[in-house]
Write an enzyme that holds these catalytic residues in place. Structure first.
Site, PDB file in Angstrom:
ATOM      1  N   HIS A  75      11.686 -25.882  15.382  1.00  0.00           N
ATOM      2  CA  HIS A  75      10.694 -24.951  15.947  1.00  0.00           C
ATOM      3  C   HIS A  75      11.291 -24.265  17.306  1.00  0.00           C
ATOM      4  O   HIS A  75      11.977 -25.069  18.030  1.00  0.00           O
ATOM      5  CB  HIS A  75       9.581 -25.702  16.615  1.00  0.00           C
ATOM      6  CG  HIS A  75       8.669 -26.049  15.183  1.00  0.00           C
ATOM      7  ND1 HIS A  75       7.657 -27.150  15.024  1.00  0.00           N
ATOM      8  CD2 HIS A  75       8.235 -25.202  14.056  1.00  0.00           C
ATOM      9  CE1 HIS A  75       6.899 -26.934  13.863  1.00  0.00           C
ATOM     10  NE2 HIS A  75       7.050 -25.771  13.441  1.00  0.00           N
ATOM     11  N   CYS A 111       5.026 -30.045  22.039  1.00  0.00           N
ATOM     12  CA  CYS A 111       4.115 -30.105  20.489  1.00  0.00           C
ATOM     13  C   CYS A 111       2.925 -30.898  20.623  1.00  0.00           C
ATOM     14  O   CYS A 111       2.227 -30.580  19.529  1.00  0.00           O
ATOM     15  CB  CYS A 111       5.280 -30.963  19.766  1.00  0.00           C
ATOM     16  SG  CYS A 111       6.740 -30.153  19.425  1.00  0.00           S
TER      17      CYS A 111
END
Length: 699
Positions: free
Chosen positions: A168, A264
Site C-alpha cells: 500500500h 493503517c
C-alpha cells in the site's frame, strides 16, 4: 480557528492473522496475541485522543482486518470513495464501512466491482499542494485513479509500487504538513521517483533507510507538527525534530504481523476540499493481438511488458483457437499514468506485434528532418521485424528493415515511400516516424520465441572481483603520481564497461586531477558515458538503482541523436547540453581523445572516426611519448594499441576476462602488467590510493 481533526478507528476485538494476503503475514498465521494487540491499540488510541477526536466503527466477527480502517475508503470534504478490496478475504468489510459513512452523512461513491481500490491506504492528500498521491501496482488498479479525479474534483498523481513488502502507498509514503514528505524511494519505480522529485522540493523530501522502512516509519499519523509512529531510528527522529516535528513512538508490533501500523489503523475523516481543477493524466489504449498467443508465450510477454513498464491492463476479450493450428485473438485495454509512459509501453507492444484496436486507421506521426543525420527527439527506433506504417489511411511496408534505425518517409508522385535508415543517413527533406501511433510489426510463428529475459537485457548479471588487487594498485598509483609530477604522459584506453560498472566517476577524477593526458576508445564508451550524463542510465540500466529502465534500450540512440544535433561533443559541452561525464571532463580539461569506429556502431557520434586507417593513425599520434598506458576493459582497442606501442612504455591491462589480460601481457614486454578484476573496483581503489599518497608526491 481550524476544525478539529477527526479520526476513524476500529477496536481489535476480532483481530488475528487468519490468512496471507501480504508478505508480512507469511509465517504469522494465528501467531498474533489478541491480548497484546488490544493493549497496543489502546495505547495508540489514547495517544491520538490528545490531538484529535476519535470516532469508532463497530468491529465485526469474521473480518479481522477491519481494524485497519485506512482501507475503508477515501474521504475528501463530504464525499467518500468506498474501497473495493482486491482480496476476497477483505471484501466483506465493504458494506459495514459503507453503512458507517452513510450514517455520518457522507456522499458515497462505489467503483465497479472489477476495479480494486483500497482507500486511504493507496491514496494520500499532499499537505503542501492541492493534489492527491495515488498508488497502484499491488492492491489498487491504475484505472481507479480517473474516478478519484472525477468524483473528488482533485488532481491525481499516480505512483507505482514495486516492492511487494510495501503493498500500500501508506506503508512507504507519508505526506507531512508544510509540504514535507517522508518516503522510502526504493519502493517506487524510476518514473514515480522522478514525479516525486518534480513535485516536492529537495529540502522538503525526507528519504528514509530500509531499516526504518521495514519498521513502517512511513506508516505514521501526522497531526500538525506531531508524528505518531510505531518506531523510528534515532537518526530519523533527529532529522524530523530538526524540521520542527515532534515524534511520538508507540509500539504496534502485533499489527506489523499483518502488515500494518499507526496509519493503517486510522482513517482521517476530516479532509478539507480545496478548489482545484480535477485532473488525471491517465491514458488508455486498446490493443489487438493475433496469432499463436499461448504456444508462443506472446500474451504473457505482452502483459508483463505492460506491468513492468508502469502500466496496468484489462483483458477485454480473448478468443482461443479451437484446434492446435488455429490462431487466437485478444483485445487488451492498456492504462498508463501519463502520455510519456504510455508511449513507451506502446512502443514496446508494437515491437511485440500488437496493433491498435481502433476501428479507424490512425496515421503515423511524421516529423521533418531539419538537419542531416539528426531525427526528431521522439523518433521510433526500429526492430528486426517487418514493419508497416499508416500514411493517408493506407498501410505501407517499410523497406530495408533493420534494428535500431529510423523510418524515413519520402513523398513521391506515386505515393509515400518508407525506408529504414540509420541516423547518419537521414537527409533534409525526408520525414521520420515519431511516437507509436500508426505503426505495426508483423511476426510469423517461427519468429516468436519463448525467452526468459528481455531481448535488450544486456546487463542482467553482475560482475565481481576474482582477486585482491590492493598491492598492484599501490604501485600503479605511485607511478601515476610520479609521471604527473614530472610532466610525463599517461594514455588511457577505455571500454564502455568503465561506465557500466560505475567507474566513470573515478575516471572523471583522474582526468580532473591531471593524471590522464589522452583518452582512446570506441564509439561505445562515449555513447554510454553521454547516455549516463544525460539520462542517468547506461545500456538502459538506472545507474543509481541498478535496474533496467523499460524503454531504456533506446536511450543510447537518443544520446547519439542529441550530440549529432549539436555537431560534436565539444559543441555539446560549449552549449551546456553535456554537463558531466568522462567526455565532458576531457573537453573541459583539454585532454585529447580519439574514438575509433567499427561496423557494429550505432549512430555514430560525429566525433567517431569511421575510417579505421585514419583512426589507427590518430591512436598512434596520441600515444606517442607516453610513459604509461592504462587499458581498461576494452579488448579490441587495447590489442590495437598494444600492437602499435613501442617497448619501454608501461602497459597496465585491467579486465575481468583472463584471456584478454594474458594476450596483452604476452606481447613480450616486461613493462606489461595484467590485473584480472572488475574495472569499476580497480578504478575505485586506484583513486583511493592516490588520495592517500603524501610526501613528495602528495598534494
Amino acid at each position: 480557528m481550524t476544525n478539529p481533526v477527526r479520526i476513524l478507528m476500529c477496536a481489535p476485538h476480532h483481530y488475528d492473522v487468519d490468512y496471507v494476503i501480504n508478505p508480512w503475514m507469511e509465517g504469522n498465521i494465528h501467531r498474533s496475541s489478541r491480548e497484546q494487540a488490544e493493549i497496543q491499540w489502546e495505547k495508540l488510541y489514547q495517544v491520538l485522543k490528545n490531538y484529535a477526536q476519535i470516532d469508532l466503527v463497530e468491529p465485526q466477527p469474521g473480518w479481522p482486518d477491519m481494524v485497519f480502517t485506512a482501507n475503508a475508503g477515501l474521504i475528501l470534504g463530504d464525499t467518500v470513495v468506498l474501497s473495493r478490496f482486491f482480496h476476497p478475504e477483505r471484501q466483506g468489510e465493504e458494506p459495514y464501512f459503507q453503512q458507517w459513512f452513510e450514517s455520518q452523512g457522507y456522499k458515497v461513491h462505489t467503483l465497479p466491482k472489477s476495479l480494486p481500490f483500497e482507500g486511504a491506504g493507496d491514496a494520500l492528500l499532499d499537505r503542501g499542494g492541492q493534489w492527491l498521491w495515488a498508488g497502484y501496482g499491488f492492491r489498487s488498479e491504475l484505472d481507479s485513479h480517473a474516478y478519484l479525479a472525477q468524483w473528488l474534483d482533485v488532481e491525481v498523481l499516480s505512483l507505482r509500487l514495486v516492492d511487494r513488502r510495501f503493498y500500500h502507498l501508506d506503508t512507504c509514503f507519508c505526506p507531512l504538513v508544510d509540504g514535507y514528505l517522508l518516503y522510502y524511494p526504493a519502493a517506487f519505480d524510476t518514473y514515480s521517483n522522478r514525479l516525486i522529485e518534480l513535485r516536492v522540493p529537495a529540502e522538503k523530501r525526507i528519504a528514509i533507510e530500509e531499516a526504518d522502512a521495514v519498521n513502517f516509519a512511513c506508516n505514521s499519523v501526522n497531526i500538525d507538527r506531531v508524528i505518531v509512529v510505531n518506531k523510528a531510528s534515532d537518526r530519523l527522529k533527529q532529522t524530523l525534530q530538526e524540521r520542527g516535528f515532534t515524534v511520538v513512538e508507540t509500539p504496534l508490533t502485533e499489527f506489523l504481523k499483518a502488515g500494518g501500523a499507526a496509519k493503517c489503523l486510522t482513517l482521517r475523516v476530516t479532509e478539507t476540499h480545496h478548489e482545484s481543477p480535477q485532473a488525471s493524466k491517465i491514458q488508455s489504449r486498446t490493443i489487438h493481438l493475433e496469432g499463436h498467443l499461448l504456444d508462443s508465450g506472446l500474451v504473457n510477454r505482452v502483459l508483463d511488458t505492460i506491468v513492468a513498464g508502469g502500466g496496468s491492463f484489462q483483458v477485454v476479450n480473448f478468443s482461443l483457437g479451437a484446434q492446435r493450428l488455429d490462431t487466437s485473438a485478444a483485445e487488451v485495454k492498456v492504462s498508463a499514468p501519463d502520455l510519456v509512459v504510455m508511449a513507451d509501453i506502446m512502443g514496446q507492444l508494437i515491437d511485440l506485434g500488437a496493433v491498435s484496436a481502433s476501428e479507424q486507421t490512425i496515421d503515423a506521426t511524421l516529423a521533418p528532418v531539419t538537419q542531416a543525420g539528426v531525427a526528431a527527439d521522439d523518433f521510433y527506433a526500429t526492430t528486426i521485424y517487418p514493419t508497416e506504417i499508416a500514411v493517408a489511411g493506407e498501410w505501407i511496408k517499410v523497406q530495408g528493415q533493420r534494428m535500431d534505425g529510423a523510418i524515413a518517409v519520402t513523398q513521391t508522385d506515386t505515393g509515400a515511400i518508407a525506408k529504414c535508415k540509420l541516423l547518419r543517413d537521414l537527409q533534409v527533406g525526408e520525414s521520420v516516424v515519431v511516437g507509436s501511433e500508426g505503426i505495426r510489426t508483423k511476426r510469423n510463428t517461427t519468429t516468436i520465441k519463448k525467452v526468459a529475459t528481455e531481448e535488450f537485457s544486456f546487463m542482467g548479471a553482475g560482475v565481481s572481483s576474482e582477486r585482491r588487487v590492493e598491492l598492484v594498485v599501490e604501485q600503479i598509483a605511485w607511478d601515476l603520481r610520479q609521471i604527473r609530477d614530472r610532466g610525463g604522459k599517461v594514455a588511457v584506453v577505455a571500454g564502455p564497461v568503465v561506465i557500466h560498472t560505475g567507474g566513470s566517476k573515478h575516471l572523471n577524477q583522474l582526468i580532473r586531477e591531471g593524471y590522464v593526458h589522452a583518452l582512446l576508445g570506441g564509439n561505445a564508451i562515449a555513447v554510454h558515458d553521454i547516455e549516463q550524463s544525460l539520462m542517468g542510465t547506461s545500456l538502459g540500466v538506472d545507474m543509481q538503482r541498478g535496474i533496467s529502465v523499460h524503454g531504456g534500450h533506446r536511450h543510447h540512440l537518443k544520446a547519439i541523436n542529441t550530440i549529432r544535433r549539436c555537431g560534436s561533443i565539444a559543441n555539446a559541452v560549449e552549449q551546456g547540453v553535456l554537463q558531466s561525464g568522462v567526455m565532458y571532463e576531457c573537453v573541459k580539461h583539454n585532454v585529447p581523445f580519439s574514438l575509433a569506429g567499427s561496423i557494429r556502431d550505432d549512430g555514430p557520434l560525429p566525433d567517431t572516426q569511421m575510417d579505421l586507417v585514419a583512426a589507427q593513425a590518430d591512436y598512434a599520434r596520441l600515444i606517442e611519448g607516453s610513459d604509461l598506458i592504462l587499458m581498461l576493459s576494452s579488448m579490441l582497442h587495447s590489442i590495437g594499441v598494444g600492437n602499435m606501442t613501442p617497448a619501454g612504455v608501461k602497459m597496465v591491462c585491467i579486465d575481468i576476462n583472463p584471456a584478454v589480460v594474458t594476450k596483452l601481457s604476452d606481447r613480450g614486454s616486461i613493462e606489461s602488467i595484467g590485473v584480472v578484476t572488475d574495472v569499476g573496483l580497480f578504478l575505485s581503489l586506484l583513486v583511493q590510493q592516490l588520495n592517500k599518497l603524501t610526501g613528495q608526491y602528495g598534494g
